[in-house]
Design an enzyme around this catalytic site. Structure first.
Site, PDB file in Angstrom:
ATOM      1  N   TYR A 134      48.962  39.780  46.158  1.00 14.17           N
ATOM      2  CA  TYR A 134      47.977  38.895  45.531  1.00 14.17           C
ATOM      3  C   TYR A 134      46.679  38.859  46.336  1.00 14.17           C
ATOM      4  O   TYR A 134      45.582  38.990  45.780  1.00 14.17           O
ATOM      5  CB  TYR A 134      48.567  37.490  45.404  1.00 14.17           C
ATOM      6  CG  TYR A 134      47.657  36.492  44.747  1.00 14.17           C
ATOM      7  CD1 TYR A 134      47.411  36.534  43.380  1.00 14.17           C
ATOM      8  CD2 TYR A 134      47.036  35.491  45.492  1.00 14.17           C
ATOM      9  CE1 TYR A 134      46.578  35.614  42.767  1.00 14.17           C
ATOM     10  CE2 TYR A 134      46.208  34.554  44.892  1.00 14.17           C
ATOM     11  CZ  TYR A 134      45.980  34.626  43.526  1.00 14.17           C
ATOM     12  OH  TYR A 134      45.139  33.717  42.931  1.00 14.17           O
TER      13      TYR A 134
ATOM     14  N   SER B  69      40.167  33.938  45.181  1.00 18.51           N
ATOM     15  CA  SER B  69      41.178  33.063  45.759  1.00 18.51           C
ATOM     16  C   SER B  69      40.903  32.849  47.234  1.00 18.51           C
ATOM     17  O   SER B  69      40.412  33.744  47.929  1.00 18.51           O
ATOM     18  CB  SER B  69      42.570  33.684  45.608  1.00 18.51           C
ATOM     19  OG  SER B  69      43.541  32.973  46.366  1.00 18.51           O
TER      20      SER B  69
END
Length: 248
Positions: free
Chosen positions: A157, A143
């Site tokens: 995250y 990501s």
């Protein structure tokens, strides 16, 4: 019809029923690979991707497996290799996206996030290399939040996706003697069900990119396909941003 870059290869894409995962599965099939995909719960969506892969002339199989379930995940890798006789490409795509204020992200959220985003790619890679011949490919989907975390609520995250950098480097070193490459692709804002380009926060997110737009899932899949193919054979241990300049 001429030979395609991935003819004769078998790929496994975790979380391949939607979004980036589905785009990766379809692109690898278009390049000649037979594809197994896992899905957590939506059998109908997975079946649609399987039919689209078969329409390209390739073989396809969908396997239900929650990536947080270590046994189910490992079994899906073994089934992929057993069904099609080999395994050449693993794409660790399945992800848990749990975001929110620190006080709301407790042990349950941490355990789920780390199980799906960190433990699963490690265990799937461990299972896959038992089946791979020399020259295999392991590609994980990270990501842009591993490189830049401009919004609050993303600590858990971002932590999980940053862990993949270390895993990628370590496995690249360990598996290099076998010619197995291990790489990490960091997508930026990508137009999916989970983060639509016309969503309520899209304008803010887009403003952080240099190109001023979201990616389409096939644009991310194109980089995965490059790493999976013969042109990517000298790239390993790399983290590649496909983020429209989000992290510049």
């Amino acid at each position: 019809m001429g030979m395609k870059r991935l003819d004769g290869n078998v790929a496994l894409v975790t979380g391949g029923s939607r979004g980036i995962g589905a785009a990766v599965a379809l692109r690898l099939a278009e390049d000649g690979a037979d594809v197994v995909l896992t899905y957590e719960s939506n059998a109908e969506r997975a079946a649609e991707v399987v039919e689209r892969i078969k329409a390209t002339g390739r073989r396809a199989l969908a396997v239900q497996a929650d990536s947080a379930d270590a046994e189910a995940l490992t079994a899906s890798v073994d089934r992929a290799a057993g069904t099609f006789g080999r395994l050449d490409i693993l794409v660790n795509n399945a992800g848990a996206f749990l975001v929110g204020p620190l006080e709301d992200m407790g042990p349950a959220e941490a355990d789920r996030t780390l199980a799906v985003n960190v433990r699963a790619p490690y265990l799937a890679s461990r299972a896959a290399v038992r089946h791979m011949t020399d020259g295999g490919r392991i590609i994980s989907i990270g990501s842009n939040m591993a490189g830049r975390t401009p919004f609050p609520g993303f600590a858990l995250y971002a932590m999980s996706k940053t862990a993949l950098i270390g895993m990628t480097k370590g496995l690249a070193r360990e598996l290099g003697p076998r010619g197995i490459t291990v790489n990490l692709v960091h997508p930026g804002p990508t137009d999916t069900d989970a983060n639509p380009a016309d969503g309520p926060n899209a304008a803010t997110i887009t403003a952080f990119t240099a190109l001023g737009r979201y990616a389409s899932p096939p644009e991310v899949a194109a980089t995965v396909a490059h790493l999976a193919g013969p042109d990517g054979q000298y790239i390993t241990g790399a983290s590649i941003a496909v983020d429209g300049g989000f992290t510049v």
